[in-house]
Design a protein around this motif. Structure first.
Motif, PDB file in Angstrom:
ATOM      1  N   ILE A  62       0.841  -1.197   0.000  1.00 26.30           N
ATOM      2  CA  ILE A  62       0.000   0.000   0.000  1.00 26.30           C
ATOM      3  C   ILE A  62       0.875   1.245   0.000  1.00 26.30           C
ATOM      4  N   VAL A  63       0.582   2.151  -0.921  1.00 26.90           N
ATOM      5  CA  VAL A  63       1.306   3.419  -1.019  1.00 26.90           C
ATOM      6  C   VAL A  63       0.311   4.570  -0.904  1.00 26.90           C
ATOM      7  N   TRP A  64       0.511   5.409   0.097  1.00 23.88           N
ATOM      8  CA  TRP A  64      -0.266   6.639   0.217  1.00 23.88           C
ATOM      9  C   TRP A  64       0.338   7.709  -0.676  1.00 23.88           C
ATOM     10  N   ILE A  65      -0.499   8.496  -1.385  1.00 20.05           N
ATOM     11  CA  ILE A  65      -0.029   9.703  -2.048  1.00 20.05           C
ATOM     12  C   ILE A  65      -0.989  10.833  -1.702  1.00 20.05           C
ATOM     13  N   ASP A  66      -0.450  12.015  -1.487  1.00 15.83           N
ATOM     14  CA  ASP A  66      -1.299  13.170  -1.229  1.00 15.83           C
ATOM     15  C   ASP A  66      -2.208  13.420  -2.419  1.00 15.83           C
ATOM     16  N   SER A  67      -3.369  13.982  -2.155  1.00 12.07           N
ATOM     17  CA  SER A  67      -4.350  14.190  -3.223  1.00 12.07           C
ATOM     18  C   SER A  67      -3.848  15.145  -4.303  1.00 12.07           C
ATOM     19  N   VAL A  68      -2.861  15.991  -3.976  1.00 13.01           N
ATOM     20  CA  VAL A  68      -2.370  16.972  -4.948  1.00 13.01           C
ATOM     21  C   VAL A  68      -1.288  16.395  -5.856  1.00 13.01           C
ATOM     22  N   LEU A  69      -0.999  15.103  -5.751  1.00 13.84           N
ATOM     23  CA  LEU A  69      -0.009  14.481  -6.629  1.00 13.84           C
ATOM     24  C   LEU A  69      -0.708  13.800  -7.797  1.00 13.84           C
ATOM     25  N   GLU A  70      -0.449  14.269  -8.977  1.00 14.52           N
ATOM     26  CA  GLU A  70      -1.041  13.671 -10.171  1.00 14.52           C
ATOM     27  C   GLU A  70      -0.059  12.693 -10.817  1.00 14.52           C
ATOM     28  N   PRO A  71      -0.453  11.427 -10.998  1.00 14.62           N
ATOM     29  CA  PRO A  71       0.444  10.456 -11.642  1.00 14.62           C
ATOM     30  C   PRO A  71       0.743  10.851 -13.085  1.00 14.62           C
ATOM     31  N   LEU A  72       2.014  10.791 -13.430  1.00 12.36           N
ATOM     32  CA  LEU A  72       2.437  11.117 -14.792  1.00 12.36           C
ATOM     33  C   LEU A  72       2.884   9.885 -15.560  1.00 12.36           C
ATOM     34  N   LYS A  73       3.218   8.812 -14.851  1.00  8.98           N
ATOM     35  CA  LYS A  73       3.597   7.567 -15.511  1.00  8.98           C
ATOM     36  C   LYS A  73       3.343   6.403 -14.556  1.00  8.98           C
ATOM     37  N   ASP A  74       3.501   5.207 -15.047  1.00 14.04           N
ATOM     38  CA  ASP A  74       3.213   3.993 -14.294  1.00 14.04           C
ATOM     39  C   ASP A  74       4.037   3.948 -13.004  1.00 14.04           C
ATOM     40  N   PRO A  75       3.387   3.895 -11.825  1.00 15.17           N
ATOM     41  CA  PRO A  75       4.115   3.878 -10.559  1.00 15.17           C
ATOM     42  C   PRO A  75       4.580   2.489 -10.126  1.00 15.17           C
ATOM     43  N   THR A  76       4.500   1.501 -11.013  1.00 13.22           N
ATOM     44  CA  THR A  76       4.905   0.143 -10.643  1.00 13.22           C
ATOM     45  C   THR A  76       6.307   0.076 -10.028  1.00 13.22           C
ATOM     46  N   PRO A  77       7.303   0.821 -10.536  1.00 14.42           N
ATOM     47  CA  PRO A  77       8.635   0.757  -9.910  1.00 14.42           C
ATOM     48  C   PRO A  77       8.624   1.132  -8.429  1.00 14.42           C
ATOM     49  N   LEU A  78       7.690   1.992  -7.999  1.00 10.76           N
ATOM     50  CA  LEU A  78       7.600   2.326  -6.587  1.00 10.76           C
ATOM     51  C   LEU A  78       7.250   1.087  -5.770  1.00 10.76           C
ATOM     52  N   PHE A  79       6.339   0.282  -6.316  1.00  8.28           N
ATOM     53  CA  PHE A  79       5.920  -0.930  -5.612  1.00  8.28           C
ATOM     54  C   PHE A  79       7.011  -1.994  -5.649  1.00  8.28           C
ATOM     55  N   GLU A  80       7.771  -2.044  -6.727  1.00  7.75           N
ATOM     56  CA  GLU A  80       8.883  -2.987  -6.784  1.00  7.75           C
ATOM     57  C   GLU A  80       9.919  -2.650  -5.719  1.00  7.75           C
ATOM     58  N   PHE A  81      10.151  -1.354  -5.520  1.00  3.82           N
ATOM     59  CA  PHE A  81      11.051  -0.913  -4.462  1.00  3.82           C
ATOM     60  C   PHE A  81      10.469  -1.285  -3.096  1.00  3.82           C
ATOM     61  N   LEU A  82       9.165  -1.057  -2.921  1.00  7.25           N
ATOM     62  CA  LEU A  82       8.485  -1.380  -1.671  1.00  7.25           C
ATOM     63  C   LEU A  82       8.573  -2.873  -1.357  1.00  7.25           C
ATOM     64  N   GLU A  83       8.367  -3.702  -2.367  1.00  6.97           N
ATOM     65  CA  GLU A  83       8.400  -5.149  -2.154  1.00  6.97           C
ATOM     66  C   GLU A  83       9.794  -5.627  -1.771  1.00  6.97           C
ATOM     67  N   LYS A  84      10.811  -4.908  -2.210  1.00  6.14           N
ATOM     68  CA  LYS A  84      12.190  -5.266  -1.883  1.00  6.14           C
ATOM     69  C   LYS A  84      12.575  -4.785  -0.489  1.00  6.14           C
ATOM     70  N   LYS A  85      12.216  -3.546  -0.172  1.00  4.06           N
ATOM     71  CA  LYS A  85      12.642  -2.931   1.083  1.00  4.06           C
ATOM     72  C   LYS A  85      11.606  -3.020   2.195  1.00  4.06           C
ATOM     73  N   LYS A  86      10.364  -3.404   1.853  1.00  9.17           N
ATOM     74  CA  LYS A  86       9.250  -3.524   2.801  1.00  9.17           C
ATOM     75  C   LYS A  86       8.707  -2.170   3.248  1.00  9.17           C
ATOM     76  N   ILE A  87       9.304  -1.096   2.764  1.00  9.86           N
ATOM     77  CA  ILE A  87       8.821   0.248   3.055  1.00  9.86           C
ATOM     78  C   ILE A  87       9.272   1.162   1.918  1.00  9.86           C
ATOM     79  N   PHE A  88       8.435   2.142   1.601  1.00 13.90           N
ATOM     80  CA  PHE A  88       8.818   3.141   0.605  1.00 13.90           C
ATOM     81  C   PHE A  88       8.896   4.480   1.333  1.00 13.90           C
ATOM     82  N   ILE A  89      10.104   4.987   1.508  1.00 13.10           N
ATOM     83  CA  ILE A  89      10.304   6.252   2.204  1.00 13.10           C
ATOM     84  C   ILE A  89      10.873   7.275   1.228  1.00 13.10           C
ATOM     85  N   TYR A  90      10.204   8.396   1.126  1.00 16.09           N
ATOM     86  CA  TYR A  90      10.744   9.521   0.369  1.00 16.09           C
ATOM     87  C   TYR A  90      11.216  10.525   1.414  1.00 16.09           C
TER      88      TYR A  90
END
Length: 331
Positions: free
Chosen positions: A172-200
């Protein structure tokens, strides 16, 4: 039911020292009348005098008006529209669907609801396969007890992630409502699945002390053993957890303790300092910047500072051409 959701089954509504706690209307049902009364109760809260007393300890913080605005965001949120309606939890399958879920929420303040529509359209056009779970108005309540803490600034982010988890999603990835996706966010989830957390996150700032009250900093360290000004600062506009892990469960348990206390959210970045302390405690080895092109809102790709930007169609197109995952609208 996950044990961190059971924590609230034995919690009294009146928490000593929590400036944000209310006693919700009964019964706690998702109806316009319930939310109208809940909204009235949170709007009646006042933290200005107490915050000013704490703020006066040091005159070199960010201006008090800015501090107060950030800390009182939950108190001033509108849970219903002008017709006293709200939109229940929405679950949208994107592409072929998957266990990957993006969540977001908008109150009826400003123009936040329209940004939610942009997120869905952006995800559908990106080629993403997963789900989009969102709320417009109302309030997430995975255990039913979160209504008591609806005024805690930005607490709804984790609560909505837990609602998605109850639906069966674990990535599960939270994004603020003011963030508009510009391309496929799948790489974010691949990072999450590897590290168990996605921290910006951003490196430590020498001016970080101007953003947090000494009492808040001290209490966070008492709870977690972490000095938030000695670790990287988590930017909560994008935040992901693999909810199936023990570390995430422990993160959530501690987070609920923070919400119960309330005062640890008294800072210029209420939920971000809380996240930073909990991430440093439960995910100490995961401080790795995952992507160069994450958010576009000014020439510096890592900046998430609340400045005013030119949200022209030309700039948004340029951000997409430059390879950014999201465009962050000024708000």
């Amino acid at each position: 039911m996950c044990k961190y959701l059971l924590l609230f089954l034995f919690i009294a509504f009146e928490i000593v020292g929590n400036l944000f706690t209310i006693k919700p209307p009964s019964p706690a049902e998702e109806t316009p009348s319930f939310y109208l009364e809940l909204q009235s109760k949170i709007h009646e809260l006042s933290i200005e005098k107490e915050l000013l007393k704490l703020y006066s300890e040091n005159a070199e913080y960010f201006p008090f008006e800015r501090f107060y605005k950030r800390c009182s965001i939950g108190i001033h949120q509108n849970l219903l529209d002008s017709k006293k309606n709200f939109q229940p939890l929405s679950i949208v399958k994107i592409g072929k669907g998957s266990d990957r879920c993006i969540v977001s929420m908008a109150s009826y303040n400003k123009e936040y609801p329209k940004y939610i529509q942009r997120i869905q359209i952006g995800l559908e056009q990106s080629g993403f396969n997963g789900y989009f779970v969102y709320r417009i108005g109302g309030y997430p309540h995975p255990s039913g007890k979160e209504f008591a803490y609806a005024a805690v600034p930005y607490a709804f982010k984790i609560f909505l992630m837990l609602e998605a988890h109850k639906l069966g999603f674990s990535k599960i990835v939270w994004i603020d409502s003011v963030l508009e996706p510009l391309k496929d966010p799948t790489p974010l989830f691949e990072f999450l699945e590897k590290k168990k957390i996605f921290i910006y996150f951003s490196p430590k700032s020498p001016d970080g002390w101007k953003c947090i009250l000494p009492s808040t900093r001290k209490e966070l360290e008492e709870i977690t053993g972490v000095d938030v000004l000695a670790v990287p600062h988590v930017c909560a506009a994008i935040f992901g957890l693999d909810m199936s892990t023990a570390a995430s469960s422990q993160f959530i348990e501690d987070y609920y303790q923070m919400v119960e206390r309330g005062r640890v959210f008294l800072s210029y970045y209420p939920e971000e300092f809380v996240y930073a302390a909990l991430c440093a405690k439960h995910f100490p080895l995961q401080w790795e910047l995952p992507f160069m092109h994450l958010v576009k809102n000014e020439p510096k790709p890592f900046s998430l500072s609340p400045n005013i930007f030119d949200d022209s169609e030309e700039n948004i197109k340029k951000a997409k051409k430059d390879g950014f995952f999201f465009y962050r609208y000024s708000h």
